[in-house]
Write a protein that holds these residues in place. Structure first.
Motif, PDB file in Angstrom:
ATOM      1  N   VAL A 177       8.174  -8.161 -13.959  1.00 16.52           N
ATOM      2  CA  VAL A 177       6.771  -8.080 -14.373  1.00 16.52           C
ATOM      3  C   VAL A 177       6.002  -9.369 -14.094  1.00 16.52           C
ATOM      4  N   ALA A 181       5.687  -3.054  -3.683  1.00 18.10           N
ATOM      5  CA  ALA A 181       5.576  -1.823  -4.472  1.00 18.10           C
ATOM      6  C   ALA A 181       5.572  -2.099  -5.976  1.00 18.10           C
ATOM      7  N   VAL A 182       6.074  -3.243  -6.383  1.00 17.04           N
ATOM      8  CA  VAL A 182       6.210  -3.578  -7.807  1.00 17.04           C
ATOM      9  C   VAL A 182       4.929  -4.204  -8.359  1.00 17.04           C
ATOM     10  N   ARG A 183       4.354  -5.122  -7.594  1.00 18.36           N
ATOM     11  CA  ARG A 183       3.123  -5.827  -7.943  1.00 18.36           C
ATOM     12  C   ARG A 183       3.179  -6.533  -9.302  1.00 18.36           C
ATOM     13  N   PRO A 184       4.147  -7.462  -9.485  1.00 21.29           N
ATOM     14  CA  PRO A 184       4.178  -8.220 -10.738  1.00 21.29           C
ATOM     15  C   PRO A 184       3.035  -9.218 -10.808  1.00 21.29           C
ATOM     16  N   PRO A 202      14.753  -5.539  -9.063  1.00 20.92           N
ATOM     17  CA  PRO A 202      13.408  -5.975  -8.684  1.00 20.92           C
ATOM     18  C   PRO A 202      12.295  -5.096  -9.248  1.00 20.92           C
ATOM     19  N   ALA A 203      12.527  -3.815  -9.385  1.00 20.20           N
ATOM     20  CA  ALA A 203      11.493  -2.907  -9.915  1.00 20.20           C
ATOM     21  C   ALA A 203      11.142  -3.201 -11.364  1.00 20.20           C
ATOM     22  N   ASP A 204      12.012  -3.925 -12.072  1.00 19.64           N
ATOM     23  CA  ASP A 204      11.777  -4.254 -13.484  1.00 19.64           C
ATOM     24  C   ASP A 204      11.041  -5.581 -13.657  1.00 19.64           C
ATOM     25  N   ALA A 246      11.443 -10.148 -16.328  1.00 20.07           N
ATOM     26  CA  ALA A 246      11.590  -8.702 -16.182  1.00 20.07           C
ATOM     27  C   ALA A 246      11.493  -8.068 -17.561  1.00 20.07           C
ATOM     28  N   PHE A 292       8.259  -7.526  -3.306  1.00 22.62           N
ATOM     29  CA  PHE A 292       7.589  -6.990  -4.495  1.00 22.62           C
ATOM     30  C   PHE A 292       6.343  -6.157  -4.213  1.00 22.62           C
TER      31      PHE A 292
END
Length: 136
Positions: free
Chosen positions: A74, A99-102, A70-72, A125, A97
């Motif tokens: 975009v 923390a990731v904010r795609p 999930p961190a990857d 991603a 998401f």
């Protein structure tokens, strides 16, 4: 293009319709096909929140096969059959998401291949640096 990596999850429609669950391009971009809350041929949940969570989990499983997570991610696209489900699907997206904010889109559509589905998601991603199959 022989430099592409393709992932299959064994879903029956992948074979029947001739597509991959995910494709990784040589530049590190990974495109994940539309994912729904169908697991092992069964709809895993009925409400929009649970369908969104389960749909993203299907996408995460495809990313995992490529050494990504999930961190990857975009970009996400969320397709809904009803505007009334925006808050619940948005809540699921935030939990997964935040923390990731795609980059994200939420689109209302007229329906899906199974009328009991109310959510479908796509993710993109990116592998930043490193070789395909090796998380940077």
């Amino acid at each position: 293009m022989s430099d592409l990596r393709r992932v299959s999850t064994g879903a029956p429609w992948e074979e029947a319709f001739g597509y991959s669950r995910a494709v990784e391009l040589p530049n590190g971009l990974v495109l994940v096909s539309g994912c729904t809350s169908i697991v092992d041929g069964e709809i895993a949940a009925g409400d929009p929140y649970e369908q969104a969570v389960n749909s993203f989990k299907v996408a995460f499983a495809a990313l995992e096969q490529l050494g990504l997570g999930p961190a990857d991610v975009v970009r996400t696209r969320m397709y809904l059959t009803h505007g009334r489900d925006v808050e619940e699907v948005g809540r699921a997206h935030k939990e997964l998401f935040d923390a990731v904010r795609p980059a994200a889109s939420m689109i209302i559509v007229s329906g899906f291949v199974d009328p009991s589905l109310v959510v479908e998601v796509e993710v993109e991603a990116f592998r930043s640096g490193g070789e395909p199959g090796v998380s940077a």
